[in-house]
Design an enzyme around this catalytic site. Structure first.
Site, PDB file in Angstrom:
ATOM      1  N   ASP A   9      37.579  -8.109   6.581  1.00 57.66           N
ATOM      2  CA  ASP A   9      36.793  -9.147   5.920  1.00 57.66           C
ATOM      3  C   ASP A   9      37.349  -9.239   4.505  1.00 57.66           C
ATOM      4  O   ASP A   9      37.112  -8.362   3.677  1.00 57.66           O
ATOM      5  CB  ASP A   9      35.308  -8.725   5.909  1.00 57.66           C
ATOM      6  CG  ASP A   9      34.436  -9.669   5.079  1.00 57.66           C
ATOM      7  OD1 ASP A   9      34.947 -10.690   4.580  1.00 57.66           O
ATOM      8  OD2 ASP A   9      33.236  -9.357   4.924  1.00 57.66           O
ATOM      9  N   LYS A  71      40.039 -15.563  -3.734  1.00 59.56           N
ATOM     10  CA  LYS A  71      39.837 -16.295  -2.480  1.00 59.56           C
ATOM     11  C   LYS A  71      39.585 -17.778  -2.745  1.00 59.56           C
ATOM     12  O   LYS A  71      39.939 -18.624  -1.924  1.00 59.56           O
ATOM     13  CB  LYS A  71      38.652 -15.674  -1.733  1.00 59.56           C
ATOM     14  CG  LYS A  71      38.437 -16.213  -0.344  1.00 59.56           C
ATOM     15  CD  LYS A  71      37.405 -15.373   0.365  1.00 59.56           C
ATOM     16  CE  LYS A  71      37.095 -15.871   1.765  1.00 59.56           C
ATOM     17  NZ  LYS A  71      36.142 -14.976   2.427  1.00 59.56           N
ATOM     18  N   GLU A 148      34.330 -16.463   9.766  1.00 57.00           N
ATOM     19  CA  GLU A 148      33.339 -15.436   9.402  1.00 57.00           C
ATOM     20  C   GLU A 148      32.044 -15.540  10.223  1.00 57.00           C
ATOM     21  O   GLU A 148      31.542 -14.518  10.700  1.00 57.00           O
ATOM     22  CB  GLU A 148      33.054 -15.498   7.894  1.00 57.00           C
ATOM     23  CG  GLU A 148      34.232 -14.968   7.094  1.00 57.00           C
ATOM     24  CD  GLU A 148      34.248 -15.410   5.638  1.00 57.00           C
ATOM     25  OE1 GLU A 148      33.259 -16.002   5.176  1.00 57.00           O
ATOM     26  OE2 GLU A 148      35.262 -15.157   4.972  1.00 57.00           O
ATOM     27  N   ASP A 170      24.985 -16.932   5.135  1.00 61.37           N
ATOM     28  CA  ASP A 170      25.848 -15.968   4.460  1.00 61.37           C
ATOM     29  C   ASP A 170      25.759 -16.145   2.947  1.00 61.37           C
ATOM     30  O   ASP A 170      26.289 -17.112   2.398  1.00 61.37           O
ATOM     31  CB  ASP A 170      27.292 -16.167   4.958  1.00 61.37           C
ATOM     32  CG  ASP A 170      28.273 -15.170   4.350  1.00 61.37           C
ATOM     33  OD1 ASP A 170      27.925 -14.472   3.392  1.00 61.37           O
ATOM     34  OD2 ASP A 170      29.413 -15.101   4.862  1.00 61.37           O
TER      35      ASP A 170
END
Ligand code: AMP
Length: 447
Positions: A9, A71, A148, A170
């Site tokens: 992850d 990211k 994800e 999330d």
């Protein structure tokens, strides 16, 4: 050649690596007792490369030679500066991936050359490609790029419970996204995804930091806004208080020797109630709830079509988040997996399936019942002394502790009877009584 395929992850704030070994999903420790690697890289005083906690620690003091949240830049043809050098986003991500690979190799005692890496469902092709490249630079053959929410659904084994639709909510440190997924057999299909790339637990910390700055201004006539070191310490203290408020009704934002004023040390000790904190973050949570409805609309579904809500991301431990979701979707969100680790777990499960193993199960110890107490409150329009107050909801990972504040009913009340029940009924007397005790010797005080 080893055939290990690890699941990674690669998160905006934190990253994790996991593997399936002997049929068990293991999230590999990055240090003793720690399974989360902050997604921060930096150059130390001697130009050495820092990855993870060390880089995160120096960030506030040396932002010019530290990089975080890379990211968000993945897939852009740009460079970021670290010290005197320029790096492509995938090179920075590769430093994190290489560290995770080394950690996995040390743990497994064998070389690791393959990985499944997760990305947000909304990642474009360029962003996915950049993630692949980052893996290659780190010496990893990326055998699958996995969404994800799909990874989370695999970890929660939702797909094995028959065809259904779920919401994966999330909320991490710096990003929020919600996906509506269709689960059927081994296939997890993302129907719609929505979110905010700049919303997360860090914003909650910031609210508390602002509250503390305000407090210092009012009580000490101090302005600390231009003092990076003080702000960095406040930020740490704020995060600690926030985390405490997930389990307790009050927390103290405290920092000894925070700074100096007129040659004297200033200590900070500021009590915050959960209720006040919830007010501070209510707009943020409201925004996430709105995103849930947008994603549902984009998927062409109604609330009633959803049979599960899966929680992902550390900030979903906030009770207010769970409560608001439950109110909105009329389902108790599933939170039995560690929300920081479940995406990495899902990636490892996918990796195991790719290497031909049977999909393993994630074993967690949860309480199968809801536990709570009773209090005087309104029930069906009347005051009733046995209203059930659930404190530990069923499927909560154990061990767990929760505390809540209750008030006396009468002026000068000397004792309080506390009943403990197991069950779900709003009338506590319909639940199973499992204990009872008296708190005595209360001081003479108004109700
Ligand atoms: P993630 O990016 O998923 O690792 O989530 C990190 C965020 O979760 C950070 O903002 C943490 O402060 C936050 N977090 C971790 N534990 C808790 C907790 N018990 N209650 C509230 N927020 C938490």
């Amino acid at each position: 050649m080893s055939e290990w395929i690890v699941g990674i992850d690669l998160g905006t704030t934190n990253s994790e690596v996991a593997v399936v070994r002997a049929g068990q999903v293991e999230v590999i420790p990055v240090a003793v007792g720690v399974r989360i690697l902050p997604s921060v890289v930096g150059l130390g005083d001697d130009d050495s490369l820092l990855v993870g906690e060390a880089a995160r620690n120096q960030y506030a003091l040396h932002p010019e030679r530290s990089v975080r949240s890379i990211k968000r830049r993945m897939g852009e043809s740009t460079t970021v500066q670290m010290g005197s050098q320029e790096f492509a986003p995938q090179e920075i991500s590769a430093m994190i991936l290489r560290r995770l690979r080394e950690i996995a190799e040390a743990h497994l005692g064998e070389a690791v050359s393959k990985a499944v890496i997760t990305v947000p469902a909304y990642f474009s092709d360029a962003q996915r490609q950049a993630t692949r490249e980052a893996g290659e630079i780190a010496g990893l053959d990326v055998v699958r790029i996995l969404n994800e929410p799909t990874a989370a659904a695999l970890a929660y084994e939702s797909s094995r419970r028959g065809a259904r639709k779920a919401i994966v909510y999330d909320l991490g440190g710096g990003t929020f996204d919600v996906s509506v997924v269709n689960l059927e057999g081994d296939v997890v299909e993302v129907l719609a995804s929505h979110g905010n790339n700049h919303l997360g637990g860090d914003d909650f910390d910031q609210k508390l930091v602002e509250h503390a700055i305000e407090h210092l201004a009012q009580t000490q006539q101090l302005d600390v806004r231009q003092q990076p070191l003080v702000l960095a310490r406040l930020q740490r203290a704020a995060e600690a208080a926030k985390i405490a408020l997930s389990a307790q009704p009050f927390a103290t934002l405290s920092e000894e020797y925070l700074c100096e004023k007129d040659g004297l040390p200033v200590h900070l000790s500021l009590e915050i109630s959960r209720r006040a904190y919830e007010e501070m973050i209510a707009d943020y949570i409201g925004e996430t709830i709105e995103a849930v409805h947008i994603a549902l609309r984009d998927a062409g579904l109604a609330v009633a079509d959803i049979s599960e809500v899966l929680l992902v991301g550390g900030a979903t431990r906030t009770p207010f988040v769970q409560r608001r979701l439950e109110e909105e979707l009329r389902l108790q969100p599933r939170a039995e997996l560690d929300p920081d680790l479940c995406v990495a777990m899902g990636a490892a499960i996918q990796a195991a399936v790719i290497s031909g193993a049977q999909a393993p199960s994630v074993l967690v110890d949860v309480t199968p019942y809801t536990f709570g107490t009773s209090a005087l409150d309104e029930y069906e329009g009347e005051m009733y002394p046995y209203c059930y107050v659930p404190l530990i909801r069923k499927n909560t990972p154990i061990p767990v502790s929760r505390s809540e504040v209750f008030h006396t009913v009468h002026d000068g009340q000397k004792k309080v009877e506390v009943n403990v029940y197991q069950g779900e009924d709003p009338d506590a007397l319909n639940n199973i009584s499992i204990g009872r005790f008296l708190v005595e010797g209360l001081r003479d005080a108004p109700a």
